[in-house]
Design a protein around this motif. Sequence first.
Motif, mmCIF file in Angstrom:
data_model
loop_
_atom_site.group_PDB
_atom_site.id
_atom_site.type_symbol
_atom_site.label_atom_id
_atom_site.label_comp_id
_atom_site.label_asym_id
_atom_site.label_seq_id
_atom_site.Cartn_x
_atom_site.Cartn_y
_atom_site.Cartn_z
ATOM 1 N N PHE A 127 0.773 -1.064 0.083
ATOM 2 C CA PHE A 127 -0.184 -0.250 -0.297
ATOM 3 C C PHE A 127 0.839 1.180 -0.249
ATOM 4 N N ILE A 128 2.024 1.752 0.533
ATOM 5 C CA ILE A 128 2.867 2.342 0.616
ATOM 6 C C ILE A 128 2.794 2.938 -0.800
ATOM 7 N N GLY A 129 3.506 1.737 -1.795
ATOM 8 C CA GLY A 129 3.702 1.918 -3.340
ATOM 9 C C GLY A 129 2.004 2.298 -4.246
ATOM 10 N N LEU A 130 1.096 1.496 -3.175
ATOM 11 C CA LEU A 130 0.152 2.069 -4.479
ATOM 12 C C LEU A 130 -0.486 3.614 -3.739
ATOM 13 N N ILE A 131 0.127 4.034 -2.295
ATOM 14 C CA ILE A 131 -0.050 5.460 -2.225
ATOM 15 C C ILE A 131 0.878 6.496 -3.002
ATOM 16 N N ARG B 224 -0.247 8.942 -5.395
ATOM 17 C CA ARG B 224 -0.423 10.257 -5.635
ATOM 18 C C ARG B 224 -0.049 11.256 -7.184
ATOM 19 N N ARG B 225 0.493 10.462 -7.383
ATOM 20 C CA ARG B 225 1.311 10.957 -8.763
ATOM 21 C C ARG B 225 0.181 10.365 -10.199
ATOM 22 N N ASP B 226 -0.606 9.532 -9.749
ATOM 23 C CA ASP B 226 -1.803 9.653 -11.194
ATOM 24 C C ASP B 226 -2.939 9.233 -10.473
ATOM 25 N N THR C 195 -8.266 4.264 -3.240
ATOM 26 C CA THR C 195 -7.292 5.083 -3.053
ATOM 27 C C THR C 195 -7.150 6.293 -3.618
ATOM 28 N N SER C 196 -7.121 7.166 -4.531
ATOM 29 C CA SER C 196 -6.640 7.865 -4.363
ATOM 30 C C SER C 196 -8.145 9.315 -3.689
ATOM 31 N N ALA C 197 -9.133 8.881 -3.922
ATOM 32 C CA ALA C 197 -9.478 9.968 -3.171
ATOM 33 C C ALA C 197 -8.937 10.006 -1.311
ATOM 34 N N LEU C 198 -8.477 8.861 -0.767
ATOM 35 C CA LEU C 198 -8.301 8.587 0.870
ATOM 36 C C LEU C 198 -6.696 9.198 0.525
ATOM 37 N N ALA D 209 0.571 7.214 8.334
ATOM 38 C CA ALA D 209 0.454 5.953 9.023
ATOM 39 C C ALA D 209 -1.153 5.716 9.185
ATOM 40 N N GLU D 210 -1.904 6.989 9.552
ATOM 41 C CA GLU D 210 -3.070 6.461 9.199
ATOM 42 C C GLU D 210 -3.923 6.243 8.091
ATOM 43 N N MET D 211 -3.780 6.780 7.151
ATOM 44 C CA MET D 211 -3.897 6.048 5.141
ATOM 45 C C MET D 211 -3.855 4.671 5.497
ATOM 46 N N LEU D 212 -2.329 4.115 5.867
ATOM 47 C CA LEU D 212 -1.611 3.132 5.739
ATOM 48 C C LEU D 212 -2.558 1.538 6.071
ATOM 49 N N ALA D 213 -2.464 2.185 7.570
ATOM 50 C CA ALA D 213 -3.696 0.934 8.511
ATOM 51 C C ALA D 213 -4.695 1.559 8.277
#
Length: 395
Positions: free
Chosen positions: A194-198, A202-204, A210-213, A223-227
Motif C-alpha cells: 500500500f505504500i507503493g500504491l499510495i 499521488r502521482r497519477d 485509494t485516490s480519494a483517501l 500512518a492513518e492512510m496505511l492502517a
Amino acid sequence: MDHETALASLFSAEGRRDPYPAYDAIRAHAPAFQALDGRWFVTTHALVTRLLRDPALRVADANDYDGFWPDWRANRGVASIVLSLLGTNPPDHTRVRRAAAATFTARRVAGMRDVITTQVKELITALPASADFMSAFAYPLPIGVICALLGVPESDRPWFRQRAADLTVVLEPISSQEEMDLADVAGRELEDYFIGLIAERRRDPQEDLTSALVGAGSGLTGAEMLANLVLLLVAGFETTTNLLGTGLELLLSRPRQAARLRSDPELAPAFVEEILRYDSPVQLTSRFTTTPADLGDGVVLAPGASVTMLLGAANRDPERYPDPHRFDPDRGTIQPVSFGGGAHYCLGAPLARLEAQVALPLLLTMLPKLALDGPPERRDRLVLRGYSTLPITTG
C-alpha cells in the motif's frame, strides 16, 4: 448447563462450532454478568444495541496496548489493526471516520453493483462440477470487489487473499505464536504494497477509493492512510466471505427457502438480513466504560470496566425474535447487530450486504441444480464465524 460452564465452552473447539446452546444458557442467567477476571458479558439484543451506541464506551486503543504489550507495534499485523479505525477513539476516530466516510460513500458502493454482478457471473461460470465453494467463490469475490474498489490491479488480487487471511487472526482473543508470526509477515507485506500504491496514486490519481483517501482533502496522516487501507482490505473481505458461505449453506440445507429466493430475487435483502441475524459473521465485540454505565436492574459499571458484547447471543434473543433458532426471512423488521453500531458501525456493511444480495440469487438461478456435496467444515474461530470448506456440486 450453568452460565459459567456455558461461557467457558465458547473457548473450546466444540463450543465454537455451535455456540448457540451456550448463548441460550448465558442469556437465561442475566442480561449482563461478571466473569473471567472481572470482565462483563452482555447477552440481550436490547442491551447490546444500547451499549453499542453509547458514546461513553470506548474501544481498546494504542494506549491500552502500551500498558499490557509494550512492543505490540513490532507485530505489523497487530499494528495495522490497532492504528486503524477499529482501534481508535475520539477525537482521532471522529476525524478519520469522517474522512473515510466521505470517500466510502453510498453512491460509490451502489456504483459497484455492476462490478459485483460481473464478477459473480464470471466466478459462477468458472465453477467446476464439484468444488469447495469457499475457495472457488466465497474468498475470490470479496477480494475481487474490495480490490476493485481500492484500485488494486486484477493480477495482484490472488496475492492478497492469503495475506488478508493471515492477518485476521489478530481479531481473535486466542491465537498461537505461529499465527501471530504469520500476521506480522502479512502486515509488513500489505504495508509495503500500500505504500507503493499510495505513492502511485499521488502521482497519477484514478477513480478509486485509494485516490480519494490520499487526496489533499482527506487530512489523514501517512500512518492513518496505511492502517485504514489494510483495514478496508481485511475487514472488507473476511466478513463477506463468511456471510456468503454461511448464507449458501443455510439456503441449500433449506430447499424450500432456496426455491423462494430463486423464483423471486427481490427477496434477497430480507434473506441477507436473516442470514446475518441467524449466524453472524462477527460473534462478539468489546468496549471499556469511560464513565459509570447503568446496565439496568441496579447494575452500574465503574469507569474502566471491560464489556464484551455477545453479538451472536443478541441476534438470537427470544425477547427480540420469537422462535429465534428458526431461519425465517419473513420476520418483520430484522435488525441484526452483526455489524456493530454507533460510532464504530462497520463502514463496509453496505458493501457486504450488496455482495450477498447480488451473489446468492444468481448462484441459485444460474445453477438450478446447485447442492451441498458433503458436510462443511467450520473455521475454529470465536470472533469471526464461518466455514473453512463448503463442498458443493453444480449438478
